[in-house]
Design a protein around this motif. Structure first.
Motif, PDB file in Angstrom:
ATOM      1  N   MET A 184       0.817  -1.212   0.000  1.00  0.00           N
ATOM      2  CA  MET A 184       0.000   0.000   0.000  1.00  0.00           C
ATOM      3  C   MET A 184       0.849   1.259   0.000  1.00  0.00           C
ATOM      4  O   MET A 184       0.510   2.242  -0.652  1.00  0.00           O
ATOM      5  CB  MET A 184      -0.968  -0.021   1.180  1.00  0.00           C
ATOM      6  CG  MET A 184      -2.052  -1.066   1.012  1.00  0.00           C
ATOM      7  SD  MET A 184      -3.312  -1.032   2.286  1.00  0.00           S
ATOM      8  CE  MET A 184      -2.399  -1.726   3.663  1.00  0.00           C
ATOM      9  N   SER A 185       1.977   1.233   0.723  1.00  0.00           N
ATOM     10  CA  SER A 185       2.841   2.417   0.737  1.00  0.00           C
ATOM     11  C   SER A 185       3.393   2.692  -0.652  1.00  0.00           C
ATOM     12  O   SER A 185       3.440   3.846  -1.096  1.00  0.00           O
ATOM     13  CB  SER A 185       3.982   2.227   1.737  1.00  0.00           C
ATOM     14  OG  SER A 185       4.778   1.103   1.405  1.00  0.00           O
ATOM     15  N   PHE A 186       3.782   1.641  -1.384  1.00  0.00           N
ATOM     16  CA  PHE A 186       4.280   1.833  -2.744  1.00  0.00           C
ATOM     17  C   PHE A 186       3.191   2.382  -3.654  1.00  0.00           C
ATOM     18  O   PHE A 186       3.419   3.331  -4.413  1.00  0.00           O
ATOM     19  CB  PHE A 186       4.818   0.516  -3.319  1.00  0.00           C
ATOM     20  CG  PHE A 186       5.350   0.654  -4.722  1.00  0.00           C
ATOM     21  CD1 PHE A 186       6.700   0.874  -4.923  1.00  0.00           C
ATOM     22  CD2 PHE A 186       4.515   0.574  -5.832  1.00  0.00           C
ATOM     23  CE1 PHE A 186       7.205   1.032  -6.219  1.00  0.00           C
ATOM     24  CE2 PHE A 186       5.003   0.720  -7.118  1.00  0.00           C
ATOM     25  CZ  PHE A 186       6.355   0.950  -7.307  1.00  0.00           C
ATOM     26  N   MET A 187       2.018   1.794  -3.593  1.00  0.00           N
ATOM     27  CA  MET A 187       0.945   2.223  -4.492  1.00  0.00           C
ATOM     28  C   MET A 187       0.523   3.661  -4.202  1.00  0.00           C
ATOM     29  O   MET A 187       0.229   4.434  -5.119  1.00  0.00           O
ATOM     30  CB  MET A 187      -0.255   1.275  -4.374  1.00  0.00           C
ATOM     31  CG  MET A 187       0.038  -0.159  -4.775  1.00  0.00           C
ATOM     32  SD  MET A 187       0.599  -0.377  -6.486  1.00  0.00           S
ATOM     33  CE  MET A 187      -0.916  -0.055  -7.394  1.00  0.00           C
ATOM     34  N   GLU A 188       0.488   4.022  -2.929  1.00  0.00           N
ATOM     35  CA  GLU A 188       0.082   5.385  -2.571  1.00  0.00           C
ATOM     36  C   GLU A 188       1.152   6.413  -2.922  1.00  0.00           C
ATOM     37  O   GLU A 188       0.830   7.527  -3.334  1.00  0.00           O
ATOM     38  CB  GLU A 188      -0.250   5.445  -1.082  1.00  0.00           C
ATOM     39  CG  GLU A 188      -1.541   4.719  -0.734  1.00  0.00           C
ATOM     40  CD  GLU A 188      -1.829   4.671   0.753  1.00  0.00           C
ATOM     41  OE1 GLU A 188      -3.001   4.396   1.120  1.00  0.00           O
ATOM     42  OE2 GLU A 188      -0.910   4.911   1.560  1.00  0.00           O
ATOM     43  N   GLU A 189       2.417   6.026  -2.760  1.00  0.00           N
ATOM     44  CA  GLU A 189       3.492   6.990  -2.984  1.00  0.00           C
ATOM     45  C   GLU A 189       4.046   6.944  -4.404  1.00  0.00           C
ATOM     46  O   GLU A 189       4.282   7.997  -5.007  1.00  0.00           O
ATOM     47  CB  GLU A 189       4.630   6.734  -1.982  1.00  0.00           C
ATOM     48  CG  GLU A 189       4.220   6.962  -0.528  1.00  0.00           C
ATOM     49  CD  GLU A 189       5.250   6.432   0.452  1.00  0.00           C
ATOM     50  OE1 GLU A 189       6.387   6.110  -0.001  1.00  0.00           O
ATOM     51  OE2 GLU A 189       4.934   6.329   1.652  1.00  0.00           O
ATOM     52  N   GLN A 190       4.258   5.733  -4.944  1.00  0.00           N
ATOM     53  CA  GLN A 190       4.944   5.593  -6.223  1.00  0.00           C
ATOM     54  C   GLN A 190       4.009   5.483  -7.428  1.00  0.00           C
ATOM     55  O   GLN A 190       4.470   5.538  -8.562  1.00  0.00           O
ATOM     56  CB  GLN A 190       5.851   4.355  -6.181  1.00  0.00           C
ATOM     57  CG  GLN A 190       6.870   4.365  -5.062  1.00  0.00           C
ATOM     58  CD  GLN A 190       7.837   5.534  -5.173  1.00  0.00           C
ATOM     59  OE1 GLN A 190       8.278   5.885  -6.267  1.00  0.00           O
ATOM     60  NE2 GLN A 190       8.166   6.144  -4.047  1.00  0.00           N
ATOM     61  N   VAL A 191       2.721   5.323  -7.174  1.00  0.00           N
ATOM     62  CA  VAL A 191       1.752   5.280  -8.279  1.00  0.00           C
ATOM     63  C   VAL A 191       0.780   6.456  -8.186  1.00  0.00           C
ATOM     64  O   VAL A 191       0.562   7.180  -9.155  1.00  0.00           O
ATOM     65  CB  VAL A 191       0.979   3.942  -8.301  1.00  0.00           C
ATOM     66  CG1 VAL A 191      -0.079   3.945  -9.412  1.00  0.00           C
ATOM     67  CG2 VAL A 191       1.948   2.778  -8.504  1.00  0.00           C
ATOM     68  N   LEU A 192       0.208   6.674  -6.991  1.00  0.00           N
ATOM     69  CA  LEU A 192      -0.771   7.745  -6.803  1.00  0.00           C
ATOM     70  C   LEU A 192      -0.151   9.052  -6.316  1.00  0.00           C
ATOM     71  O   LEU A 192      -0.750  10.107  -6.476  1.00  0.00           O
ATOM     72  CB  LEU A 192      -1.846   7.291  -5.795  1.00  0.00           C
ATOM     73  CG  LEU A 192      -2.686   6.088  -6.213  1.00  0.00           C
ATOM     74  CD1 LEU A 192      -3.533   5.603  -5.040  1.00  0.00           C
ATOM     75  CD2 LEU A 192      -3.577   6.433  -7.403  1.00  0.00           C
TER      76      LEU A 192
END
Length: 472
Positions: free
Chosen positions: A144-152
């Motif tokens: 979730m941290s990757f998706m929130e920071e590196q995608v969104l």
């Protein structure tokens, strides 16, 4: 059998019907059902699905190439793409045909870790070709941290390109019930509590035996599906999980304030705070303040957000040696069963909160409920600490709730005590809801009938109301 996720499926199908370029981002904790939802959505649609692996960039390039070739019946040319640019240019040609095509990359963080340039390359192709096509791109991930920071996140090359995002949550009790239809409502609540509403865990429940037998098979047998589940999950998410185990154990055993947790674990307060933040980002722990106070309030408590973790750290971890010696059944019967009502107290509070937001219930309230949570503080008049299980407020109205998961019926005294706690607050309109596992004594019901703002609900009545609304 696919159940639930009606809102997500309806939204995805609406996006699909738009006929325009769509870019949806899926994320949520492991086992929550993201992949199952993706596959259900893509069923009977032309699409390409690839689950990235925790490997090299070349390995993922080969796998994604194979997925593209399989869909387009070009397996003979499996080794055609020597690099990612060639692969993305091939997707350009598919996009330019004008055909509706879904491309879903599951576990995208693995792909991005194996080939860091991929997000920038996707951005280029979205901006130059895909945004004017009928392509439907989906990126999905469990980090979730990757998706929130590196995608969104605004620093991501993909920032601003997504047209929809879905944070997939565990099932509520009311959603989980559909997977537990063969059990009594009390068994359904217990099974929901020990699994945390995670669909993959719920799917492991055997409908041919009772709830107790299922819990023993899942947790109290060394070959059980959930016997080591938190350990395995923590190894995947955290570099040094042992300290985190100690923190979760401290909270599961009753520590709720930062200094209490630090004292129990022997950690420095600052280091403990940082690790708590990591556990919050994983949705294992929840940071709470009284519902009437801002998030920045210093009156902070920490609770386990994931009830499977709460159950495991409270009952399984302390008894793991006994379970491995083959006496898990005895552990469950002697230690767990006598404490199940106490464990279910926090779970029932959550079920009651979810109940308030069922559409058929929510629409019946006299005011629009916003944030719902717990409250705790000082009763200055009586010079004692008070707690309210469930509370929601607006400028002029307040709802106060009491949730009791006990085998005995609630008496009038409990109703009067909730009214007394309501007097601590100066809202012109006050409403009182009492929820009970076992129901209410006659004197409590007679007392409540004299006040139209008091509502008494047994757990059976709550479940019956929900069942009636679903059949209409």
């Amino acid at each position: 059998m696919f159940v639930g996720r009606d809102r997500e499926l309806n939204k995805l199908n609406a996006l699909y019907q738009s006929g325009q370029f769509e870019f949806a981002v899926f994320y949520g904790r492991r086992r929550v059902g993201k992949t199952t939802l993706l596959r259900e959505f893509m069923r009977e649609k032309k699409g390409i699905y690839y689950m990235a692996v925790e490997g090299t960039g070349k390995e993922n390039l080969s796998g994604l190439s194979a997925a593209l070739f399989t869909q387009n019946h070009l397996m003979a040319y499996r080794a055609a793409f020597g690099d990612y640019e060639g692969l993305l240019q091939y997707i350009d040609t598919l996009a330019e045909t004008g055909e509706r095509l879904v491309i879903a990359i599951d576990e995208y963080p693995y792909l991005a870790a194996s080939y860091p340039a991929i997000s920038s390359m996707l951005q280029k192709h979205i901006d130059q070709v895909w945004k004017d096509s009928r392509l439907f791109l989906i990126l999905c991930g469990s980090s979730m941290s990757f998706m929130e920071e590196q995608v969104l996140g605004y620093k991501s090359p993909l920032y601003g390109r997504r047209t929809a995002q879905f944070k997939i949550q565990p099932f509520t009790f009311w959603e989980a019930k559909e997977m537990l239809a063969d059990f009594t409502v009390w068994e359904q609540a217990a099974l929901y509590g020990v699994t945390g509403g995670i669909p993959e865990y719920l799917s492991r429940i055997n409908p041919s035996v009772g709830a107790d037998e299922n819990i023993m098979e899942l947790f109290f047998d060394e070959s059980g599906r959930l016997f080591e589940e938190p350990i395995n999950l923590m190894k995947q998410e955290l570099r040094e999980p042992m300290t985190y185990h100690s923190i979760i154990s401290a909270i599961a055993s009753g520590a709720s304030r930062l200094n209490e947790i630090a004292t129990k674990t022997g950690l420095e307060t600052s280091g403990c705070s940082n690790q708590l933040s990591s556990l919050i980002s994983l949705q294992i722990i929840k940071k709470e303040t009284p519902v009437t106070e801002p998030v920045s309030s210093r009156r902070t408590l920490y609770r386990l957000e994931d009830s499977m973790y709460l159950f495991w750290y409270r009952f399984v971890r302390p008894n793991s040696s006994s379970i491995m010696r083959g006496v898990g059944r005895q552990v469950y019967e002697a230690i767990v069963l006598p404490q199940m009502n106490d464990f279910m107290g926090a779970i029932f509070e959550r079920i009651c909160q979810q109940y308030l937001f069922l559409p058929e219930i929510y629409s019946s309230f006299p005011f629009v409920i916003g944030e719902v949570g717990r409250w705790w503080g000082t009763n200055a008049r009586e010079k004692r600490q008070e707690e309210i299980d469930l509370m929601a407020v607006t400028d002029k109205q307040a709802l106060f709730g009491e949730c009791k998961w006990k085998n005995e019926k609630i008496g009038r005294q409990i109703v009067e005590r909730l009214l007394e706690r309501g007097e601590l607050f100066h809202y012109p309109e006050k409403y009182y809801y009492l929820f009970s596992k076992a129901g209410f004594q006659e004197e409590a019901r007679l007392f409540a009938q004299k006040n139209k703002r008091i509502c008494l609900l047994s757990f059976e009545e709550m479940c019956a109301q929900h069942s009636i609304s679903r059949t209409r």
